[in-house]
Scaffold this motif. Structure first.
Motif, PDB file in Angstrom:
ATOM      1  N   TYR A 178       0.826  -1.202   0.000  1.00 41.24           N
ATOM      2  CA  TYR A 178       0.000   0.000   0.000  1.00 41.24           C
ATOM      3  C   TYR A 178       0.868   1.264   0.000  1.00 41.24           C
ATOM      4  N   LEU A 179       1.869   1.304   0.868  1.00 43.31           N
ATOM      5  CA  LEU A 179       2.675   2.518   1.013  1.00 43.31           C
ATOM      6  C   LEU A 179       3.552   2.811  -0.195  1.00 43.31           C
ATOM      7  N   THR A 180       3.965   1.791  -0.902  1.00 43.46           N
ATOM      8  CA  THR A 180       4.887   2.009  -2.017  1.00 43.46           C
ATOM      9  C   THR A 180       4.198   2.087  -3.374  1.00 43.46           C
ATOM     10  N   LYS A 181       2.957   1.588  -3.476  1.00 37.11           N
ATOM     11  CA  LYS A 181       2.320   1.498  -4.794  1.00 37.11           C
ATOM     12  C   LYS A 181       1.028   2.283  -4.947  1.00 37.11           C
ATOM     13  N   ARG A 182       0.445   2.751  -3.885  1.00 41.42           N
ATOM     14  CA  ARG A 182      -0.839   3.438  -3.986  1.00 41.42           C
ATOM     15  C   ARG A 182      -0.650   4.805  -4.646  1.00 41.42           C
ATOM     16  N   PRO A 183      -1.212   5.022  -5.826  1.00 45.58           N
ATOM     17  CA  PRO A 183      -0.885   6.234  -6.581  1.00 45.58           C
ATOM     18  C   PRO A 183      -1.463   7.524  -6.008  1.00 45.58           C
ATOM     19  N   ASN A 184      -2.585   7.442  -5.297  1.00 47.04           N
ATOM     20  CA  ASN A 184      -3.229   8.650  -4.800  1.00 47.04           C
ATOM     21  C   ASN A 184      -2.959   8.909  -3.321  1.00 47.04           C
ATOM     22  N   LEU A 185      -1.952   8.227  -2.774  1.00 46.95           N
ATOM     23  CA  LEU A 185      -1.556   8.448  -1.378  1.00 46.95           C
ATOM     24  C   LEU A 185      -0.715   9.721  -1.314  1.00 46.95           C
ATOM     25  N   VAL A 186      -1.187  10.725  -0.572  1.00 46.64           N
ATOM     26  CA  VAL A 186      -0.512  12.028  -0.573  1.00 46.64           C
ATOM     27  C   VAL A 186       0.376  12.253   0.638  1.00 46.64           C
ATOM     28  N   GLY A 187       0.232  11.457   1.701  1.00 43.87           N
ATOM     29  CA  GLY A 187       1.061  11.649   2.875  1.00 43.87           C
ATOM     30  C   GLY A 187       0.794  10.594   3.926  1.00 43.87           C
ATOM     31  N   LEU A 188       1.729  10.478   4.868  1.00 43.91           N
ATOM     32  CA  LEU A 188       1.660   9.472   5.926  1.00 43.91           C
ATOM     33  C   LEU A 188       1.724  10.140   7.289  1.00 43.91           C
ATOM     34  N   VAL A 189       0.736   9.852   8.135  1.00 47.37           N
ATOM     35  CA  VAL A 189       0.773  10.258   9.533  1.00 47.37           C
ATOM     36  C   VAL A 189       1.255   9.041  10.322  1.00 47.37           C
ATOM     37  N   LEU A 190       2.439   9.156  10.917  1.00 48.14           N
ATOM     38  CA  LEU A 190       3.060   8.035  11.611  1.00 48.14           C
ATOM     39  C   LEU A 190       2.922   8.227  13.112  1.00 48.14           C
ATOM     40  N   ILE A 191       2.234   7.282  13.748  1.00 44.38           N
ATOM     41  CA  ILE A 191       1.926   7.370  15.175  1.00 44.38           C
ATOM     42  C   ILE A 191       3.003   6.663  15.981  1.00 44.38           C
ATOM     43  N   MET A 192       3.566   7.354  16.969  1.00 38.96           N
ATOM     44  CA  MET A 192       4.534   6.742  17.877  1.00 38.96           C
ATOM     45  C   MET A 192       4.194   7.123  19.315  1.00 38.96           C
ATOM     46  N   ASP A 193       4.314   6.168  20.207  1.00 39.69           N
ATOM     47  CA  ASP A 193       4.185   6.454  21.639  1.00 39.69           C
ATOM     48  C   ASP A 193       5.354   7.357  22.029  1.00 39.69           C
ATOM     49  N   SER A 194       5.046   8.513  22.575  1.00 43.48           N
ATOM     50  CA  SER A 194       6.093   9.485  22.895  1.00 43.48           C
ATOM     51  C   SER A 194       7.097   8.962  23.913  1.00 43.48           C
ATOM     52  N   ARG A 195       6.721   7.904  24.644  1.00 39.56           N
ATOM     53  CA  ARG A 195       7.656   7.317  25.620  1.00 39.56           C
ATOM     54  C   ARG A 195       8.611   6.330  24.962  1.00 39.56           C
ATOM     55  N   HIS A 196       8.258   5.878  23.735  1.00 43.61           N
ATOM     56  CA  HIS A 196       9.081   4.878  23.035  1.00 43.61           C
ATOM     57  C   HIS A 196       9.114   5.185  21.540  1.00 43.61           C
ATOM     58  N   PRO A 197       9.646   6.329  21.135  1.00 39.03           N
ATOM     59  CA  PRO A 197       9.611   6.685  19.713  1.00 39.03           C
ATOM     60  C   PRO A 197      10.719   6.025  18.900  1.00 39.03           C
ATOM     61  N   LEU A 198      10.498   5.996  17.586  1.00 39.04           N
ATOM     62  CA  LEU A 198      11.506   5.556  16.620  1.00 39.04           C
ATOM     63  C   LEU A 198      12.075   4.173  16.927  1.00 39.04           C
ATOM     64  N   LYS A 199      11.163   3.210  17.102  1.00 42.39           N
ATOM     65  CA  LYS A 199      11.576   1.816  17.207  1.00 42.39           C
ATOM     66  C   LYS A 199      11.926   1.291  15.804  1.00 42.39           C
ATOM     67  N   GLU A 200      12.458   0.079  15.767  1.00 39.93           N
ATOM     68  CA  GLU A 200      12.937  -0.476  14.501  1.00 39.93           C
ATOM     69  C   GLU A 200      11.875  -0.446  13.414  1.00 39.93           C
ATOM     70  N   ARG A 201      10.654  -0.877  13.737  1.00 37.74           N
ATOM     71  CA  ARG A 201       9.606  -0.929  12.718  1.00 37.74           C
ATOM     72  C   ARG A 201       9.165   0.461  12.273  1.00 37.74           C
ATOM     73  N   ASP A 202       9.260   1.441  13.158  1.00 39.38           N
ATOM     74  CA  ASP A 202       8.962   2.813  12.749  1.00 39.38           C
ATOM     75  C   ASP A 202       9.949   3.262  11.679  1.00 39.38           C
ATOM     76  N   ARG A 203      11.211   2.914  11.884  1.00 38.94           N
ATOM     77  CA  ARG A 203      12.235   3.279  10.906  1.00 38.94           C
ATOM     78  C   ARG A 203      12.011   2.547   9.578  1.00 38.94           C
ATOM     79  N   VAL A 204      11.533   1.297   9.658  1.00 40.86           N
ATOM     80  CA  VAL A 204      11.222   0.542   8.445  1.00 40.86           C
ATOM     81  C   VAL A 204      10.114   1.248   7.663  1.00 40.86           C
TER      82      VAL A 204
END
Length: 209
Positions: free
Chosen positions: A100-126
């Motif tokens: 979905y994220l790499t092929k959807r042609p009309n996707l205009v942006g991504l809101v990425l949710i992270m717990d502020s106590r544990h941000p930027l985990k491995e899968r978030d970076r993926v």
């Protein structure tokens, strides 16, 4: 009136082949299981149960589409990264998300949710790694910020912004709390700017590549 208010459920799909034809600009919401994604969507849309809040993190396996009154679509992606989900299921979700994220042609942006106590985990970076090459904007919501002191909030916000600094203006970061209902206006301002961009097609015209 709020950009997100009066969002209406449209469809749920479980695999890429079930995706509806592109119809209006789409904004995806993604995040680790238990990061507060469903609660954030419900708060932003001022709706108690628009997005399903599971008592068992990582069990929402569908991509859910919600139509906004301006013709755009809010897309709620499955939570990721929950260890107790069987490997086969986890791989299925990964393929669905990446497709979905790499092929959807009309996707205009991504809101990425992270717990502020544990941000930027491995899968978030993926997730950022999948989406960033598209050049489309990413807005990071650091949820559950009410659990942090003001000093911790400022420190976390600065640290996340610093790590994502190499992506430049493509990435924006903010604090958010569903409990306190803080940060809603900031999300609306950012996402609204995506939908008013001249690159975004008219709501009923699929993007052509």
């Amino acid at each position: 009136m709020s950009l997100f208010r009066n969002a209406q459920f449209e469809i749920s799909i479980a695999k890429p082949s079930g995706l509806p034809p592109p119809n209006g600009p789409e904004v995806a919401f993604a995040g680790r299981s238990n990061a507060g994604k469903s609660s954030a969507i419900n708060t932003i849309c001022d709706h108690v149960r628009l997005a399903f809040v599971s008592k068992t993190p990582g069990r929402t396996q569908l991509i859910n589409f919600f139509r906004l009154r301006n013709g755009a679509v809010l897309v709620d992606l499955p939570g990721y990264g929950y260890a107790e989900v069987p490997e086969a299921v986890r791989m299925q979700w990964q393929r669905l998300l990446e497709d979905y994220l790499t092929k959807r042609p009309n996707l205009v942006g991504l809101v990425l949710i992270m717990d502020s106590r544990h941000p930027l985990k491995e899968r978030d970076r993926v997730m950022i790694g999948w989406f960033a090459p598209s050049g489309r904007p990413i807005h990071v919501l650091l949820t559950k910020s009410d659990k942090l002191t003001r000093t911790e909030q400022a420190t976390t916000l600065a640290a996340v912004r610093k790590e994502l600094e190499p992506l430049g203006e493509q990435v924006t970061v903010q604090l958010f709390s569903s409990l306190k209902k803080t940060g809603v206006e900031d999300v609306e301002r950012v996402v609204g700017s995506w939908l008013s961009s001249p690159e975004v097609d008219a709501p009923n015209e699929p993007t052509v590549k």
